[in-house]
Design an enzyme around this catalytic site. Structure first.
Site, short mmCIF file in Angstrom:
data_model
loop_
_atom_site.label_atom_id
_atom_site.label_comp_id
_atom_site.label_asym_id
_atom_site.label_seq_id
_atom_site.Cartn_x
_atom_site.Cartn_y
_atom_site.Cartn_z
N SER A 155 0.77 -1.08 0.15
CA SER A 155 -0.01 0.07 0.10
C SER A 155 0.92 1.17 -0.13
O SER A 155 2.11 1.31 0.57
CB SER A 155 -1.07 -0.05 1.17
OG SER A 155 -1.46 1.30 1.52
N TYR B 1 -1.85 -1.51 10.61
CA TYR B 1 -2.01 -1.65 9.32
C TYR B 1 -1.01 -1.27 8.39
O TYR B 1 -0.18 -1.89 7.78
CB TYR B 1 -3.26 -1.24 8.62
CG TYR B 1 -3.37 -1.37 7.07
CD1 TYR B 1 -3.74 -2.30 6.77
CD2 TYR B 1 -3.19 -0.19 6.23
CE1 TYR B 1 -4.06 -2.57 5.26
CE2 TYR B 1 -3.23 -0.51 5.11
CZ TYR B 1 -3.72 -1.50 4.61
OH TYR B 1 -3.94 -1.48 3.12
#
Length: 248
Positions: A138, A151
């Site tokens: 990401s 995360y």
């Protein structure tokens, strides 16, 4: 990456980016096998895409991974592409006490899972021509969003692991790619209708175009500003650094 005539295994293929990637690759004539924890979601995807197959897999469970990877090698000996896409994202507070369940679930799914799935398939992939591992990280692995600190940390770890994996597999038939999405309209954090996020169809179209090139990092235009913060030539430095260490 060769975009046709592959046998592809995608984790987290029951929804979101995983499903959209699976369908785009299926439409290009690849044999696609999707995995996820929710059998109902997998059945919906395979019913909509005749010829696609699925297997229930909890990537946070090492025993489940061992079972499924062994089954995949037996059932699909032509398997040559692994896409580690499964992931979860939850809010947290790095300035407060961490929720232990959230911490374990996130790290087990987002970090241990891809490493263990790859470990179960890597020796098989080394025997296949045009083999590819795609680790989905990401842009938040480069520039974290503080309210999802755990995360983001797992995605930074996946990026680092991918660099090491690419280096150690550089003399094999296995290419290692990293797909670093920006904010995309998916179910993750209820972003399906979020106007600031990139439409999923647009993201997939751009992603497939970049996958068709020789790029090691798969970046759509919206991802590039955040990726550029540490610099896109990072792997060249990683290679130089490790070569120097190996040379003594």
């Amino acid at each position: 990456m060769k975009l046709t005539n592959n046998t592809i295994f995608i984790t987290g293929g029951g929804s979101g980016i995983g499903r959209a990637l699976a369908e785009a690759l299926h439409q290009r004539g690849n044999k696609v096998i999707i995995a996820g924890r929710r059998a109902g979601h997998l059945d919906t995807v395979t019913a909509a895409n005749p010829g696609m197959e699925s297997v229930v897999l909890d990537v946070s469970d090492p025993k489940d991974i061992a079972r499924v990877t062994a089954e995949l090698i037996q059932r699909f000996p032509d398997l040559n592409v692994l896409i580690n896409n499964a992931g979860i994202m939850q809010f947290d507070n790095a300035a407060s006490s961490v929720d232990g369940t959230m911490l374990i679930d996130t790290i087990s799914t987002n970090l241990y899972g891809p490493i263990r799935v790859t470990s179960g398939l890597i020796e098989h992939l080394k025997t296949r021509p045009d083999a590819v591992i795609i680790n989905v990280s990401s842009v938040l692995g480069f520039v974290p969003m503080a309210v999802t600190a755990v995360y983001c940390a797992t995605k930074a770890a996946i990026h680092s692991y991918t660099l090491s994996q690419r280096y150690t597999l550089r003399d094999t038939s296995v290419r290692v790619l990293e797909l670093a999405p920006p904010w995309v309209q998916t179910e993750l954090l209820d972003s399906s209708e979020e106007p600031r996020a990139m439409p999923l169809a647009e993201f997939i179209e751009e992603t497939m175009a970049v996958l068709a090139t020789d790029a090691d990092e798969i970046l759509v235009e919206r991802a590039k500003p955040l990726r550029a913060v540490p610099g896109p030539d990072e792997f060249a430095f990683v290679t130089q650094f490790n070569d120097a260490l190996n040379a003594g």
